[in-house]
Design an enzyme around this catalytic site. Structure first.
Site, PDB file in Angstrom:
ATOM      1  CB  THR A 212      -0.861  -0.037   1.281  1.00 43.19           C
ATOM      2  OG1 THR A 212      -1.781  -1.111   1.150  1.00 43.19           O
ATOM      3  CG2 THR A 212      -1.602   1.255   1.532  1.00 43.19           C
ATOM      4  NE  ARG A 240      -9.776  -6.589   3.427  1.00 43.62           N
ATOM      5  CZ  ARG A 240      -8.726  -5.781   3.469  1.00 43.62           C
ATOM      6  NH1 ARG A 240      -8.386  -5.093   2.405  1.00 43.62           N
ATOM      7  NH2 ARG A 240      -8.010  -5.661   4.559  1.00 43.62           N
ATOM      8  CB  VAL A 241     -13.706  -2.065   1.719  1.00 41.94           C
ATOM      9  CG1 VAL A 241     -13.008  -0.707   1.811  1.00 41.94           C
ATOM     10  CG2 VAL A 241     -14.498  -2.156   0.413  1.00 41.94           C
ATOM     11  N   GLY A 242     -10.677  -2.590   3.010  1.00 42.63           N
ATOM     12  CA  GLY A 242      -9.830  -2.459   4.197  1.00 42.63           C
ATOM     13  C   GLY A 242      -9.903  -1.070   4.812  1.00 42.63           C
ATOM     14  CG  ASP A 243      -6.371   0.153   6.739  1.00 43.42           C
ATOM     15  OD1 ASP A 243      -6.276  -0.749   5.873  1.00 43.42           O
ATOM     16  OD2 ASP A 243      -5.412   0.849   7.102  1.00 43.42           O
ATOM     17  CB  THR A 263       0.684   0.385   5.185  1.00 39.78           C
ATOM     18  OG1 THR A 263       0.807  -0.861   4.486  1.00 39.78           O
ATOM     19  CG2 THR A 263       1.969   0.673   5.944  1.00 39.78           C
ATOM     20  N   GLY A 264      -1.125  -1.992   6.534  1.00 34.02           N
ATOM     21  CA  GLY A 264      -1.085  -3.222   7.320  1.00 34.02           C
ATOM     22  C   GLY A 264      -2.407  -3.950   7.249  1.00 34.02           C
TER      23      GLY A 264
END
Ligand code: ASP
Length: 345
Positions: A212, A240-243, A263-264
């Site tokens: 990222t 799926r969506v991340g942060d 990031t992570g």
């Protein structure tokens, strides 16, 4: 636990170096972590004219990486910083600078954002991005876009040209058409390396790579901004969506405290509203960005969850991670600059 603490302490050294005398090699001096640094308020008079920090993901970069490969990453990160520096030194805004830097990193296929984004379970790409302007907390985010060459540009347009802050999927694509942003076939994002990663993930081999990208800047007008862009996680399913596009989780900026890009493991960053939690501790507890990040990571995250880059309103730069490394580069108006992947020796 011990290894995490060690990483964080060493990371603290890097941060301090970013605030001290120019250090072209990014090599650091005495470890000052035990002494708590002053919060932004008490150092307003030493505010940097401008400051920049970028990341290209946290994870476990192999220590045996070839020199050529390492230099490629370093040049890409420093190239983004140089572009941001030119912009800020000429009086440009932080929000334009972070967009500009993230576009450059999106266009670089080494990173998991834009070209070079990871594959989903269905072997396509779904991209997420967000930008936030700390001067008025305006923000824009997109998730699950498939044909927008530079998702960060679309996020910026959501912020500037729509009454909303977060657009997803088909609707975001429709908005992209109205805004006439550059479009590409979804396969344009393909790279061989990412396809192999998907194959390994489908074969249930552990796939821990990240990539990222993100940028944080303070401009000469005293405004902070943050931007983040990603392809998400290899083999992700079900939309799926991340942060990254979730304001307060992976991206946050507020002139009252700091700008942050993370990031992570996105799920962890969302659960613990990592970016906003750090910012809130700076804002309400008067902690330095380093100490706030250290506490949020120690109290809420597991070893290996990820990292953050930060700038406070005095222009102090922070970089904090609990993974094996984090691709990162930084510069400020005092002449300090550096690039690093692992902790500094
Ligand atoms: N945070 C990103 C996500 O969960 C992934 C990453 O930073 O590597 O979508």
């Amino acid at each position: 636990m011990q290894s995490r603490l060690r990483t964080l302490m060493l990371c603290g050294v890097v941060v301090w170096a970013g605030c001290a005398a120019p250090n072209p090699e990014g090599v650091v001096g005495e470890e000052p972590a035990a002494k708590e640094r002053p919060a932004a308020d008490s150092a307003e008079e030493v505010r940097q004219d401008w400051a920049i920090v970028v990341h290209g993901g946290a994870g476990t970069p192999p220590r045996d990486m070839s020199d050529e490969r390492r230099q490629g990453y370093e040049q890409a990160l420093l190239g983004a910083v140089a572009a941001g520096e030119e912009h800020l030194a000429a009086g440009g805004t932080a929000v334009d600078a972070v967009e500009l830097m993230v576009v450059l990193l999106e266009d670089d296929e080494r990173f998991n954002a834009g070209k070079g984004a990871v594959f989903t379970h269905d072997a396509v790409h779904e991209l997420d991005a967000a930008v936030m302007d700390g001067s008025d907390r305006s923000c824009g985010a997109v998730a699950g876009v498939k044909t927008v060459r530079n998702p960060i540009r679309l996020a910026r347009l959501v912020m500037d040209r729509s009454p909303h802050v977060f657009l997803i999927g088909e609707g975001a694509e429709q908005f992209a058409t109205e805004m006439e942003v550059e479009r590409v076939e979804n396969s344009w994002f393909d790279t061989e390396g990412r396809r192999k990663s998907l194959e390994r993930a489908l074969a249930s081999e552990k796939e821990e790579k990240h990539g990222t990208v993100g940028a944080v800047a303070l401009d000469t007008h005293g405004n902070l901004a943050a931007a983040t862009s990603t392809g998400g996680l290899t083999n992700k399913r079900f939309g799926r969506v991340g942060d990254v596009p979730v304001i307060g989780a992976g991206t946050y900026a507020d002139n009252a405290c700091c700008g942050i890009s993370g990031t992570g493991k996105g799920e962890q960053f969302i659960r613990h509203t990592v970016a906003r939690s750090i910012a809130a501790r700076v804002q309400f507890e008067g902690l330095s960005i380093d100490e706030a990040a250290r506490r949020v990571f120690a109290e809420h995250l597991d070893d290996g969850d990820g990292g953050v880059i930060m700038i406070d309103r005095a222009g102090r730069i922070g970089m904090h991670y609990n993974t094996g490394g984090m691709y990162r580069a930084w510069a400020d108006a005092s002449g300090t600059r550096g690039v690093a992947i692992w902790e500094q020796e």
